[in-house]
Design an enzyme around this catalytic site. Structure first.
Site, PDB file in Angstrom:
ATOM      1  N   ASP A 232      67.811  30.089 143.150  1.00 17.88           N
ATOM      2  CA  ASP A 232      67.574  31.470 143.585  1.00 17.88           C
ATOM      3  C   ASP A 232      67.657  32.399 142.362  1.00 17.88           C
ATOM      4  O   ASP A 232      67.032  32.126 141.345  1.00 17.88           O
ATOM      5  CB  ASP A 232      68.574  31.836 144.689  1.00 17.88           C
ATOM      6  CG  ASP A 232      68.176  33.070 145.474  1.00 17.88           C
ATOM      7  OD1 ASP A 232      67.442  32.939 146.459  1.00 17.88           O
ATOM      8  OD2 ASP A 232      68.591  34.177 145.091  1.00 17.88           O
ATOM      9  N   TYR A 378      67.368  43.268 143.296  1.00 20.77           N
ATOM     10  CA  TYR A 378      65.993  43.206 143.787  1.00 20.77           C
ATOM     11  C   TYR A 378      65.168  44.393 143.310  1.00 20.77           C
ATOM     12  O   TYR A 378      63.958  44.270 143.100  1.00 20.77           O
ATOM     13  CB  TYR A 378      65.987  43.141 145.321  1.00 20.77           C
ATOM     14  CG  TYR A 378      66.432  41.810 145.856  1.00 20.77           C
ATOM     15  CD1 TYR A 378      65.511  40.837 146.212  1.00 20.77           C
ATOM     16  CD2 TYR A 378      67.790  41.513 145.987  1.00 20.77           C
ATOM     17  CE1 TYR A 378      65.919  39.608 146.698  1.00 20.77           C
ATOM     18  CE2 TYR A 378      68.215  40.283 146.463  1.00 20.77           C
ATOM     19  CZ  TYR A 378      67.271  39.331 146.812  1.00 20.77           C
ATOM     20  OH  TYR A 378      67.671  38.105 147.276  1.00 20.77           O
ATOM     21  N   HIS A 433      66.944  25.541 150.798  1.00 22.95           N
ATOM     22  CA  HIS A 433      67.131  26.477 149.698  1.00 22.95           C
ATOM     23  C   HIS A 433      68.522  26.414 149.069  1.00 22.95           C
ATOM     24  O   HIS A 433      68.720  26.894 147.962  1.00 22.95           O
ATOM     25  CB  HIS A 433      66.874  27.904 150.210  1.00 22.95           C
ATOM     26  CG  HIS A 433      66.766  28.927 149.126  1.00 22.95           C
ATOM     27  ND1 HIS A 433      65.732  28.947 148.216  1.00 22.95           N
ATOM     28  CD2 HIS A 433      67.573  29.980 148.806  1.00 22.95           C
ATOM     29  CE1 HIS A 433      65.889  29.965 147.397  1.00 22.95           C
ATOM     30  NE2 HIS A 433      67.003  30.598 147.714  1.00 22.95           N
TER      31      HIS A 433
END
Length: 456
Positions: A232, A378, A433
């Site tokens: 990630d 982000y 994930h």
């Protein structure tokens, strides 16, 4: 007619020449942008800042009053909108599943909080100050080294994970394995703004800047060269570090290899349009066609759009809101572990994880009030620095492991434009994930296979 043909040929040749030149310009590696390794990111002015390089033990003990208050909050009546009939997690977190999670959290997990806290303390935790920020990290040294090559390893998590993801992986890395000559000294930091690591007080603190801080951490601990494993955001921080500091990298391994190089994006478009021509049999079982790819992006990218535009708004909604925080985080451990789990009334949360493990991760965000600072990354990722770094070639030995149910799978066809020394490329028929938490043995075996190819 002959003149027209000659003109067309000349025009075609010019267009092709321009395209070739454009390709060459895009394909060449850009120089890494110069980033300060001492830039101050703490509160206020740097004028009076003097860095304390001391590395101190860090106690992650939680105030009992916080746990009592959390139990009180979880005891309040849940006024939930009932889930539609026959629906699992397709519309989001199922209301009945949330009632069950809340009850377990309140009546079982928190009742045994002393045991959970002791579990989280099983590794040695430390803190140090770097560029105005408190950096928290787990430092796990090998249990026995006789006959083994000890290699420093920087282990990086992402969102909405934490260092808790690595609790089953670290023992595999630090205990002797009779089938491997390698053993590892593991440094597993909380990313800046996550868990016990302080978030930046200044605008512009993205993955490249985190890479600088964590490289400085490894240097401070005496590791001028080290391996890196990340997933990630940890994968992105890792590629940024490999681009900025290749002299420090022994190798880069990831379970979330991504490539946003302009040519890689073109290659991905071509690959989704013509999968049968560009993929081998193994790859076809992992990647999606263009329709599936677009559908998945639309279904799973809502959180990204919010956090990349207004992270503090969603952060304020989740702070001091344990139910909302748990829903927001745990939903990702359902859909990102296996998209099919959304059809189940409980989201399949305990098919691959224990509820204790999932709540440990939620608790780290809750007790540290770090959800807002964790989401700012982000917005900060959309910067000129990161755009440039996508075009800096990674020449360190690289290994990429793909897992069947990870929402994003990138093939070697796309990765070739950034990773110029991809020596290890694998596809696993199980896992999603969060493989370090879900299937740590498989991730460990893949990592060891990669390290053997480097031949350190």
């Amino acid at each position: 007619m002959g003149v027209i043909i000659r003109v067309l040929l000349v025009a075609t040749s010019l267009v092709l020449a321009m395209l070739v030149q454009k390709y060459r310009n895009l394909a060449r590696s850009l120089p890494a942008p110069p980033l300060s390794v001492t830039e101050y990111w703490g509160p206020g002015s740097a004028d009076n800042y003097k860095e304390d390089p001391t590395v101190r033990p860090f106690d992650i003990k939680v105030d009992p009053e916080l746990i009592a208050d959390l139990r009180a909050q979880l005891s309040r009546p849940l006024r939930l909108q009932e889930t539609l009939e026959g629906v699992g997690f397709e519309y989001g977190f199922n209301s009945e599943a949330l009632r069950n999670v809340t009850a377990y959290w309140r009546d079982t997990y928190l009742v045994n909080w002393d045991a959970r806290e002791a579990y989280l303390k099983q590794f040695e935790h430390f803190e140090t100050q770097i560029q105005g920020l408190r950096v928290h990290f787990i430092h796990a040294k090998p249990q026995a080294t006789e006959g083994k090559k000890v290699i420093p390893l920087l282990l990086l998590h992402g969102w909405p994970g934490s260092v808790r993801e690595f609790y089953d992986l670290i023992p595999l890395l630090t205990n002797p394995n009779p089938n491997s000559e390698y053993i590892f000294e593991v440094v597993a930091p909380s990313l800046s703004g996550y868990g016990w690591s302080q978030g930046a007080s200044k605008v512009g603190f993205g993955t490249a800047q985190i890479a600088v801080v964590l490289r400085n951490l490894m240097i401070r601990l005496g590791h001028n060269k080290f391996l890196l494993q990340g997933g990630d955001w940890g994968a992105t921080v890792g590629t940024n570090m490999a681009a900025l500091f290749p002299q420090n990298m022994l190798g880069y391994h990831s379970n979330s290899c991504l490539d946003f190089h302009p040519l890689a994006m073109i290659a991905k478009t071509i690959r989704t349009m013509f999968p049968n021509s560009l993929l081998n049999d193994e790859e076809r079982g992992f990647v999606r066609n263009s329709t599936e790819e677009i559908t998945l992006i639309l279904q799973e990218s809502g959180y990204f759009n919010i956090q990349a535009t207004k992270p503090d708004t969603i952060g304020a909604a989740l702070l001091n809101n344990p139910i909302g925080l748990a829903v927001y985080i745990l939903e990702k451990f359902s859909s990102w572990t296996n998209a099919e789990f959304k059809k189940l009334p409980d989201g399949g949360l305990t098919k691959r994880y224990t509820m204790d493990a999932l709540l440990d991760n939620v608790m780290i965000y809750y007790i540290t009030n770090s959800i807002t600072t964790s989401q700012r990354i982000y917005l900060e990722i959309i910067s000129s620095t990161n755009v440039i770094l996508e075009r800096v070639h990674i020449k360190s030995p690289a290994g990429c492991a793909r897992f069947k149910w990870d929402p994003i799978v990138t093939t070697d066809f796309e990765l070739q434009f950034k990773f110029k020394n991809l020596i290890h490329s694998t596809y696993h028929s199980n896992g999603g994930h969060f493989p370090a938490l879900e299937i740590p043995q498989t991730l460990y075996d893949d990592f060891i296979a990669f390290v053997k190819k480097i031949n350190l």
